[in-house]
Write a protein that holds these residues in place. Structure first.
Motif, PDB file in Angstrom:
ATOM      1  N   LEU A 259       0.897  -1.341   0.182  1.00  0.00           N
ATOM      2  CA  LEU A 259      -0.017   0.076  -0.084  1.00  0.00           C
ATOM      3  C   LEU A 259       0.777   1.208  -0.113  1.00  0.00           C
ATOM      4  O   LEU A 259       0.635   2.223  -0.808  1.00  0.00           O
ATOM      5  N   ASP A 260       1.729   1.251   0.749  1.00  0.00           N
ATOM      6  CA  ASP A 260       2.775   2.489   0.990  1.00  0.00           C
ATOM      7  C   ASP A 260       3.334   2.792  -0.534  1.00  0.00           C
ATOM      8  O   ASP A 260       3.368   4.011  -0.788  1.00  0.00           O
ATOM      9  N   ASP A 288     -10.037   2.199   0.627  1.00  0.00           N
ATOM     10  CA  ASP A 288     -10.529   0.847   1.233  1.00  0.00           C
ATOM     11  C   ASP A 288      -9.539  -0.124   1.555  1.00  0.00           C
ATOM     12  O   ASP A 288      -9.564  -0.792   2.637  1.00  0.00           O
ATOM     13  N   LEU A 289      -8.247  -0.261   0.981  1.00  0.00           N
ATOM     14  CA  LEU A 289      -7.219  -0.838   1.063  1.00  0.00           C
ATOM     15  C   LEU A 289      -6.497  -0.800   2.569  1.00  0.00           C
ATOM     16  O   LEU A 289      -6.280  -1.461   3.310  1.00  0.00           O
ATOM     17  N   ALA A 290      -6.374   0.844   2.880  1.00  0.00           N
ATOM     18  CA  ALA A 290      -5.834   1.111   4.086  1.00  0.00           C
ATOM     19  C   ALA A 290      -6.626   0.526   5.256  1.00  0.00           C
ATOM     20  O   ALA A 290      -6.232   0.186   6.320  1.00  0.00           O
ATOM     21  N   THR A 291      -8.039   0.652   5.129  1.00  0.00           N
ATOM     22  CA  THR A 291      -9.023   0.268   6.030  1.00  0.00           C
ATOM     23  C   THR A 291      -8.858  -1.151   6.411  1.00  0.00           C
ATOM     24  O   THR A 291      -9.086  -1.577   7.617  1.00  0.00           O
ATOM     25  N   ALA A 295      -7.886  -3.056   9.791  1.00  0.00           N
ATOM     26  CA  ALA A 295      -8.783  -4.066  10.512  1.00  0.00           C
ATOM     27  C   ALA A 295      -7.845  -5.427  10.670  1.00  0.00           C
ATOM     28  O   ALA A 295      -8.178  -6.127  11.604  1.00  0.00           O
ATOM     29  N   ALA A 296      -6.951  -5.872   9.515  1.00  0.00           N
ATOM     30  CA  ALA A 296      -6.234  -7.158   9.781  1.00  0.00           C
ATOM     31  C   ALA A 296      -5.449  -6.900  11.096  1.00  0.00           C
ATOM     32  O   ALA A 296      -5.263  -7.945  11.815  1.00  0.00           O
ATOM     33  N   ARG A 297      -4.829  -5.745  10.928  1.00  0.00           N
ATOM     34  CA  ARG A 297      -3.878  -5.532  12.118  1.00  0.00           C
ATOM     35  C   ARG A 297      -4.426  -5.658  13.612  1.00  0.00           C
ATOM     36  O   ARG A 297      -3.950  -6.240  14.415  1.00  0.00           O
ATOM     37  N   ARG A 330      -5.396  -9.269  -1.715  1.00  0.00           N
ATOM     38  CA  ARG A 330      -6.149  -8.380  -2.310  1.00  0.00           C
ATOM     39  C   ARG A 330      -5.174  -7.045  -2.482  1.00  0.00           C
ATOM     40  O   ARG A 330      -5.307  -6.246  -3.550  1.00  0.00           O
ATOM     41  N   VAL A 331      -4.607  -6.459  -1.439  1.00  0.00           N
ATOM     42  CA  VAL A 331      -3.921  -5.201  -1.615  1.00  0.00           C
ATOM     43  C   VAL A 331      -2.947  -5.410  -2.478  1.00  0.00           C
ATOM     44  O   VAL A 331      -2.530  -4.595  -3.315  1.00  0.00           O
ATOM     45  N   THR A 332      -2.006  -6.619  -2.645  1.00  0.00           N
ATOM     46  CA  THR A 332      -0.974  -6.611  -3.711  1.00  0.00           C
ATOM     47  C   THR A 332      -1.507  -6.704  -4.838  1.00  0.00           C
ATOM     48  O   THR A 332      -0.909  -6.137  -5.899  1.00  0.00           O
TER      49      THR A 332
END
Length: 385
Positions: A259-260, A288-291, A295-297, A330-332
């Motif tokens: 994400l970064d 959405d990805l940041a959120t 949530a996963a963290r 999903r993020v990657t």
């Protein structure tokens, strides 16, 4: 990106700062080239050991860091955000120390655990087999009593650190069929009859080799039995609960790194006269990805706090592993999409992140197994168990 954190102590803050400095200085600049060459980062592992980062969640009396799992997982996340393979090496080594630390006899623990926690010995965990990964209770590797020891015969598969580890936790059959016939032996890697095979050709994590290990009548002393005969399957499951949290933390770190990178690219890439992050289609996607990463963290650290409090956490570990690794995938995937054609080439790291994310949905129990664990837990609760 700086992630807001609440840590339980000043010592924990210092550890996380140290891990961040090491990750920025030693991991990030080397990751791409080492992965391309399939180079095991032995010097990096030694450096982490010297800094006390290989035994964080284990007691200080054995040379561990005496840190809560909540702190250990945040260190893993930082390492994974710079170089996933290094974080996975630490996670697997930490998993490999668990059977000895939790179930080993006091004299064996005193003799071997300090060497493992100091990084003088690297550990591995041998549960899966060529014909059985998810169905671990059906394993066929057998250990037969041979005088005051065991003769071990069989083949283990997908073993991280195969050929690199100094000790192997070997889950093998000492009794009849099913889970009740499984025991755990701690075998030295140099034992005659233990033969690591050629590394598998993997799509990612090439700096962390996996391979089959053949056991051809390898003789393991009887005092290397961990726990009691027939206790091996329970030991394996107990170890995997903590291991799944390690993989969840690795997934969060990988997702954050992807994400970064995507955010920085979207800030600098201009189309139609403006940065693409200002287009709603990109900006909302990144939001959405940041959120989901947050949530996963949160889910991962909540499970860690249960573990630290001595409360049951198996279901929460399964949820964390399931959710965090799906988020990483999903993020990657979306990070590649944000970069467009540039995301598809090795000049940018997101294509590597994409390849690496997939294995996190498989190791330490596939995500289908996590769903099975969670569903069975829900069924037991609804039945009053």
């Amino acid at each position: 990106m700086t992630v807001p954190r609440i840590l339980p102590s000043e010592e924990a803050e210092a550890l996380l700062d140290l891990a961040t400095q090491l990750a920025d200085r030693e991991l990030a600049p080397r990751a791409a080239a080492a992965e391309e060459r399939g180079e095991f980062p032995e010097d990096v592992v030694k450096q982490l050991a010297r800094c006390g980062l290989l035994g964080l969640p284990y007691p200080e009396e054995f040379g561990g860091g005496g840190q809560p799992y909540e702190v250990y997982l945040q260190v893993l996340e930082v390492l994974a955000s710079r170089w996933l393979a290094v974080a996975e090496i630490v996670s697997v080594h930490t998993l490999a120390c668990y059977p000895l630390a939790a179930f080993g006899r006091p004299e064996l623990r005193a003799a071997l655990l300090p060497e493992l926690l100091a990084g003088d010995r690297l550990g591995a965990y041998c549960l899966s087999e060529p014909a059985g990964g998810s169905d671990a209770a059906a394993l066929t590797t057998r250990a037969v009593r041979d005088g005051d020891g065991y003769a071990v015969t069989g083949t283990k598969a997908w073993i991280t650190h195969a050929g690199r580890a100094d000790v192997y936790n070997v889950f093998c059959r000492t009794g009849g069929p099913g889970a009740a016939g499984i025991s755990c032996l701690l075998a030295d890697a140099h034992t005659p009859g233990i033969v690591p095979q050629a590394p598998e050709r993997t799509m990612g994590l090439r700096s962390s080799p996996v391979a089959q290990i053949a056991f051809d009548g390898a003789r393991v002393p009887g005092d290397r039995l961990i726990g009691e005969e027939g206790q091996g399957f329970a030991i394996a499951l107990s170890a995997l609960d903590g291991g799944r949290l390690g993989i969840a933390a690795c997934a969060v770190g990988l997702a954050q790194g992807a994400l970064d990178y995507a955010v920085e690219y979207a800030r600098g890439r201009e189309q139609f006269g403006q940065p693409i992050i200002d287009f709603q289609g990109i900006g909302f996607l990144l939001a959405d990805l940041a959120t989901q990463i947050s949530a996963a963290r949160a889910l991962t650290l909540a499970a860690a706090r249960l573990r630290d409090a001595g409360r049951p956490y198996s279901l929460e570990a399964a949820k964390a592993k399931l959710f965090a690794t799906d988020v990483a995938m999903r993020v990657t995937t979306e990070a590649v999409q944000v970069l467009g054609g540039y995301g598809y080439v090795a000049d940018h790291p997101v294509e590597r992140y994409f390849r690496e994310a997939k294995v996190l949905q498989i190791v330490e129990g596939t995500n289908q197994i996590q769903r099975l664990v969670i569903a069975r837990g829900l069924a037991r609760r609804s039945g009053g168990a």
